[in-house]
Design a protein around this motif. Structure first.
Motif, mmCIF file in Angstrom:
data_model
loop_
_atom_site.group_PDB
_atom_site.id
_atom_site.type_symbol
_atom_site.label_atom_id
_atom_site.label_comp_id
_atom_site.label_asym_id
_atom_site.label_seq_id
_atom_site.Cartn_x
_atom_site.Cartn_y
_atom_site.Cartn_z
ATOM 1 N N UNK A 178 -14.270 60.957 32.842
ATOM 2 C CA UNK A 178 -14.640 59.917 33.722
ATOM 3 C C UNK A 178 -14.432 58.608 33.794
ATOM 4 N N UNK A 179 -14.938 58.018 32.551
ATOM 5 C CA UNK A 179 -14.291 56.603 31.948
ATOM 6 C C UNK A 179 -13.158 56.573 31.813
ATOM 7 N N UNK A 180 -12.087 57.683 31.057
ATOM 8 C CA UNK A 180 -11.009 57.168 30.707
ATOM 9 C C UNK A 180 -9.976 57.582 32.085
ATOM 10 N N UNK A 181 -10.495 58.169 33.378
ATOM 11 C CA UNK A 181 -9.957 57.815 34.525
ATOM 12 C C UNK A 181 -9.846 56.689 34.648
ATOM 13 N N UNK A 240 -24.431 65.565 34.525
ATOM 14 C CA UNK A 240 -22.953 65.494 33.378
ATOM 15 C C UNK A 240 -23.351 65.513 32.101
ATOM 16 N N UNK A 241 -22.601 66.464 31.573
ATOM 17 C CA UNK A 241 -22.502 66.500 30.280
ATOM 18 C C UNK A 241 -21.768 64.719 29.440
ATOM 19 N N UNK A 242 -21.470 64.628 28.255
ATOM 20 C CA UNK A 242 -21.136 64.211 27.903
ATOM 21 C C UNK A 242 -19.251 64.075 27.721
ATOM 22 N N UNK A 243 -18.908 64.460 27.658
ATOM 23 C CA UNK A 243 -17.934 65.011 28.033
ATOM 24 C C UNK A 243 -17.016 64.545 29.152
ATOM 25 N N UNK A 244 -17.944 65.249 30.203
ATOM 26 C CA UNK A 244 -17.480 64.906 31.364
ATOM 27 C C UNK A 244 -17.400 63.310 31.814
#
Length: 294
Positions: A9-12, A1-5
């Protein structure tokens, strides 16, 4: 996973955990019972682990078979739940020295309320990790815990719970000189600030006349340093606009909201006031939690 992904994921995950905890705290904070938790503790785990495990099972999470659910448990629930020691709070100077009578004035009532044994409640500011995870802090006591409260029309409105004690520690430690606080409540902050040798005076701005009357008649006379405290009935922002420019003030603490949901707009409004008083130190109740939503 890149940083954006990872970030998405953490936001969700943050949103999922907050939704689960909100449902628990608003609808069934006393869901966890003594017999069930002690049965799990007997297997050799901590009370905190047992409490968290019961919660996750109630939320429909499978922390044994599902990697995603196990990740939520390890990243959030394992750092979220705290078994609190009642005596640590009963030894607090305000709890020890201020006695709360059961009194009603107008629509406001002063009394003791309580948490049931193993009842869950917010006990501190949200913890934000370096990765961006936002972890609510949930506490419970092994036995019933009494705390001072003001009820408005029969509903709890203002309290002095472990959450207030923990989330005001920093503002109490920082207070010095001539202190101005917006919001009175039960006078916890005013009391703790007035106990400090570094604090010369505490001016409290409060709009609600019933709260001022309850405090002035039944609580303030118990304050050892009541001579340091000045009460002003006024709107906080009107006072800030008309009086602060001419008053000598070194430190301002704002506590005008009940929680994050009604605090964001008021917090942002007071931050605008702060911009016009660069020579004064400002502090805000549950600011760390509010910033998680901005």
């Amino acid at each position: 996973m890149d940083r954006k992904q990872v970030s998405d994921q953490i936001v969700n995950e943050n949103r999922k955990v907050f939704a689960l905890l909100s449902n628990f705290l608003n609808n069934a904070p006393d869901f966890v019972n003594k017999d069930e938790i002690e049965e799990i503790v007997a297997c050799g785990v901590s009370y905190e682990y047992a409490f968290a495990a019961i919660l996750t099972a109630a939320f429909g999470l499978d922390i044994v078979e599902r990697a995603e659910d196990k990740g939520l448990f390890n990243n959030y629930f394992n750092h979220m739940v705290h078994k609190l020691e009642a005596n640590e709070y009963y030894d607090n100077p305000y709890y020890k020295n201020i006695k709360i009578p059961t009194i009603k004035i107008g629509n406001s009532e002063l009394k003791y309320e309580h948490y049931k044994s193993f009842e869950g409640f917010v006990c501190d500011d949200i913890v934000r990790t370096e990765a961006g995870r936002q972890i609510p802090q949930i506490g419970f006591f092994e036995s019933e815990f009494r705390f001072p409260a003001i009820l408005e029309n029969g509903r709890i409105w203002m309290t002095i719970t472990p959450n207030e004690i923990e989330t005001m520690k920093e503002a109490v430690d920082q207070a010095f000189g001539n202190v101005l606080t917006f919001g009175l409540g039960l006078g916890y902050y005013a009391y703790m600030a007035s106990e400090k040798d570094e604090v010369e005076s505490v001016t409290v701005v409060e709009l609600n006349e019933d709260v001022i009357n309850l405090f002035s008649r039944y609580l303030l006379p118990q304050f050892k340093n009541a001579h340091k405290i000045k009460l002003i009935q006024a709107d906080a922002f009107e006072y800030a606009r008309t009086q602060m420019p001419t008053e000598k003030c070194d430190f301002v603490f704002t506590d005008l909201w009940h929680d994050v949901s009604d605090g964001i707009d008021l917090y942002l409004k007071m931050k605008e006031v702060e911009k016009h008083h660069r020579d004064i130190a400002f502090s805000y109740w549950i600011e760390k939690s509010i910033l998680c939503y901005l």
